[in-house]
Design an enzyme around this catalytic site. Sequence first.
Site: not given
Length: 284
Positions: A2, A61, A266
Amino acid sequence: MPELPEVEVVRRGLEAHVVGRTIDSVEVLHPRPVRRHLAGADDFAALTTGRVVLAAHRRGKYLWLPLDTGDAVLGHLGMSGQLLVQPVGAPDERHLRVRFRLRDAGELRFVDQRMFGGLSVSPGGADLPPEIAHIARDPMDPLFDDDAFVAAVRRRSSGLKRTLLDQTVISGVGNIYADEALWGARLHGDRPGDKLRRSDVLRVLEEVRAVLAAALVEGGTSFDALYVNVNGESGYFDRSLHAYGREGLPCDRCGTLVVRVSFMNRSSYFCPVCQPRPRARRAS
Ligand SMILES: [Zn+2]
């Protein structure tokens, strides 16, 4: 995972369905999601049972729910966490971890398959939990300081993308949004901050805000009825991406094929023509 817009959608859902409610009982079904509550699951339940939820706030977050004791329930969704509001008696989700029964308002459920997320009680954390006080505001926050952000980027010799992902400078910008904003601003993520013009940094900030706002609109449309949901697979990612995940596909602006490189375990995606790599810095 998310990202900030999805977490904001969850916050709004909590505001609509949980704020003002009393927690009648708490059931911790797995110890891992409350592992950051060092006093343990029973203590977590004891500190939250019977309390009234006063608000639903977010920093980056992280979400927190101030309670009428001055404490707060602090939560992070991790990779796969969800906060759902369900009617009493709805079947348990397979990965249901914590259940809060709300007086006359169904149940707030923390569901998390991979359990990187979690909940804890932050003592005295109603205004801002000290655990997250080091996290910078996000660019959607009305109190975000644009000038301070520009100064922070231009003080650093590190690459622009690295700073965009630095939660102590700007929060809530994940890998996907960083790549999209850099594409929008026509800047390579390796451009050193101290070589950027003020106008470059302001442009990327504007793009970050545009990307987040667009994702928020899409996330918002999926949130209705008594259901607060987040799964990181929002339709936004299918329809609106220009760089992220588009390796080998033509750039939407110039047609050059988008390139992928590895970045901090990543990936980074960029258009090599619209976003030229910086020239190597001379050894000094
Ligand atoms: Zn291009």
